[in-house]
Write a protein that holds these residues in place. Structure first.
Motif, PDB file in Angstrom:
ATOM      1  N   ARG A  18      60.284-101.530  63.388  1.00  0.00           N
ATOM      2  CA  ARG A  18      60.642-100.110  63.468  1.00  0.00           C
ATOM      3  C   ARG A  18      61.541 -99.837  64.664  1.00  0.00           C
ATOM      4  O   ARG A  18      62.505 -99.099  64.583  1.00  0.00           O
ATOM      5  CB  ARG A  18      59.390 -99.250  63.588  1.00  0.00           C
ATOM      6  CG  ARG A  18      58.596 -99.255  62.319  1.00  0.00           C
ATOM      7  CD  ARG A  18      57.431 -98.290  62.360  1.00  0.00           C
ATOM      8  NE  ARG A  18      56.735 -98.333  61.110  1.00  0.00           N
ATOM      9  CZ  ARG A  18      57.151 -97.731  60.004  1.00  0.00           C
ATOM     10  NH1 ARG A  18      58.232 -96.991  60.026  1.00  0.00           N
ATOM     11  NH2 ARG A  18      56.491 -97.858  58.882  1.00  0.00           N
ATOM     12  N   SER A  56      66.603 -99.528  64.439  1.00  0.00           N
ATOM     13  CA  SER A  56      67.484 -98.396  64.805  1.00  0.00           C
ATOM     14  C   SER A  56      68.068 -98.570  66.197  1.00  0.00           C
ATOM     15  O   SER A  56      68.583 -97.628  66.779  1.00  0.00           O
ATOM     16  CB  SER A  56      66.727 -97.069  64.780  1.00  0.00           C
ATOM     17  OG  SER A  56      65.901 -96.947  63.683  1.00  0.00           O
ATOM     18  N   MET A 108      65.125 -99.698  57.401  1.00  0.00           N
ATOM     19  CA  MET A 108      64.964 -98.452  58.163  1.00  0.00           C
ATOM     20  C   MET A 108      66.258 -98.190  58.877  1.00  0.00           C
ATOM     21  O   MET A 108      67.046 -99.084  59.080  1.00  0.00           O
ATOM     22  CB  MET A 108      63.910 -98.671  59.254  1.00  0.00           C
ATOM     23  CG  MET A 108      62.573 -98.049  59.009  1.00  0.00           C
ATOM     24  SD  MET A 108      61.751 -97.883  60.597  1.00  0.00           S
ATOM     25  CE  MET A 108      62.518 -96.403  61.230  1.00  0.00           C
ATOM     26  N   GLY A 109      66.429 -96.970  59.311  1.00  0.00           N
ATOM     27  CA  GLY A 109      67.558 -96.665  60.181  1.00  0.00           C
ATOM     28  C   GLY A 109      68.879 -96.586  59.447  1.00  0.00           C
ATOM     29  O   GLY A 109      68.917 -96.387  58.237  1.00  0.00           O
TER      30      GLY A 109
END
Ligand code: SF4
Lengths: 63, 395
Positions: B50, B54, B334-335
């Motif tokens: 996580r 990003s 993600m991101g």
């Protein structure tokens, strides 16, 4: 801190909401809701959320 | 820790995910060797995944910052190997086609393709479901969407397999070269004779400054979509069926309450997602993470299947349970590079599972559980074949 969302560009993916759920949330129609006056100590999280957005729909001006 | 793991070797075992779970408990990040013998860092833990996905200090632009790390030169110049602001600029141009409204409009066509393929199976039999269904279904859909003529679709399986589950780096580069050349030709034809499919629209699309996409950019995008858009779904569907059939109580629960189908898809994505790892990132500076130092210029990838079983996030991560309240998994990343096609993939999987269960009240593995063979790939998690026995009526 001032948060602006480009709703045209926003694709309702909720990546911002994953990073800063205190500030960003999607409603049932996948429309992005932004908390009106987030606490200043959330600024780093908000910047990280803006960075996580795949289409750069969020811009942040730090106070 | 100095051990270097070979993911493709590990992947040949059905127990890969458990093995990774054990590793992840000890190390959030490990050294791995990829197909072209390059060593990379591989992130295992959910927390590091996580955080780092990003992190702007990790760049997707392997092209510029670590050319040796680009597995398929020339193929990934557009979305995958770009950083912001360029990436976001491209992404805005193409994302409308993958937004929820556009994807919902594809539903009737997905249902139609699904039914046609299932119809061909007849009322009962035993077939490799990958061959007969999970491979051709998403291929038809993505080719329709892009505007690839029907008669051109045959060589795609070989290209796709050679690119995502290649036996060697050379095989991968040959296949990528052929696919790229095909796409260049296709774009050329569409420039001459405009079409109303996604590629046609992208040829006509303009950025705010009035410029459009070059042939190279368009072809690279088309090639990436053709691979990412069907291989992942092929294996997602096959893995989902495999999981349901080897967990009969879960299948029974789904048969009893069909509104669980969306959750079943999410759990299949979490439990054994088909996009096992991300494409390479490159460190733009030294980064301290998980007790190691990633040096500037080193490659980093993310093992999404490990993060999704991380015991820190879920104690019972190795249990396949479609009753989970929408667990937040990272099967789509993600991101900034969060999978562009995730809505389409979810919709295809939901429709396919629904139609298969509707049609076949009897569905079981055609070989003893444990005898299925997993692809030895360091990128795609999937089965070599999925023999299923099916019948329209219970006999
Ligand atoms: S991450 Fe970007 S596109 Fe997604 S909901 Fe937030 S603002 Fe919208």
């Amino acid at each position: 801190m001032r948060i602006t969302v480009d709703h045209e560009a926003c694709d309702g993916l909720g990546q911002c909401a994953l990073v800063a759920p205190e500030v960003f949330a999607l409603d049932d129609d996948e429309r992005l809701q932004v908390a009106s006056d987030p606490a200043p100590e959330l600024a780093d999280k908000v910047v990280a959320a803006a960075r996580a957005c795949p289409v750069r729909a969020i811009s942040v001006e730090r106070a | 820790m100095s051990e270097v793991f070979d993911l493709a070797e590990l992947a040949a075992s059905a127990d890969l995910e458990r093995e990774l779970g054990r590793l992840a408990a000890d190390h959030g990040i490990i050294r791995t060797r990829q197909l072209n013998q390059q060593e990379t860092w591989t992130v295992l833990s959910a927390a590091l995944t996580r955080e780092l996905l990003s992190d702007p200090r990790l760049s997707n632009d392997v092209h510029t910052h670590a050319p040796h790390g680009a597995l398929v030169p020339g193929l990934q110049v557009m979305l995958l190997e770009q950083d912001d602001p360029g990436h976001a600029r491209y992404r805005r141009l193409v994302s409308a086609a993958f937004a929820s409204k556009a994807v919902r409009q594809l539903e009737p066509r997905i249902v139609e393709v699904t039914r046609q393929l299932l119809e061909k199976l007849g009322d009962s039999g035993t077939v490799d479901f990958i061959d007969a269904f999970t491979y051709p279904m998403p291929l038809e859909v993505i080719c329709d969407l892009l505007g690839v003529p029907g008669e051109d679709r045959d060589p795609f399986r070989k290209w796709a397999m050679d690119i995502s589950a290649a036996p060697s780096a050379e095989a991968m580069q040959t296949a990528a070269g052929e696919l790229f050349a095909y796409c260049i030709g296709l774009i050329g034809a569409k420039r001459e004779r405009p079409t109303e499919d996604l590629l046609g629209e992208l040829i006509a699309a303009r950025f705010e400054d009035g410029t459009g996409l070059s042939d190279e950019e368009l072809s690279s995008f088309a090639a990436v979509l053709l691979i990412a858009g069907h291989d992942t779904v092929t294996n997602l569907l096959a893995n989902a069926l495999h999981e349901l059939l080897t967990h009969p109580e879960q299948l029974a629960a789904l048969r009893a309450d069909r509104s669980l189908v969306g959750q079943a898809v999410e759990e299949a994505l979490r439990f054994r997602g088909s996009a096992m790892t991300t494409v390479n990132r490159v460190a733009l500076t030294d980064i301290e993470a998980g007790g190691v130092t990633i040096r500037e210029g080193e490659l980093v990838r993310f093992l999404l299947n490990a993060a999704n079983r991380d015991a820190e996030v879920r104690e019972d991560g190795h249990t396949f349970d479609i009753g989970r309240a929408t667990a937040r998994h990272v099967a789509f990343g993600m991101g900034p590079h969060f999978c562009l096609g995730q809505r389409l993939a979810r919709q295809e999987a939901t429709i396919a599972l629904t139609e298969i269960l509707d049609r076949f009240p009897t569905l079981e593995l055609g070989v003893p559980a444990g005898e299925v063979r997993w692809l030895a790939s360091d990128a795609i998690r999937g089965l070599e074949a999925l023999p299923l026995r099916y019948a329209r009526e219970t006999v």
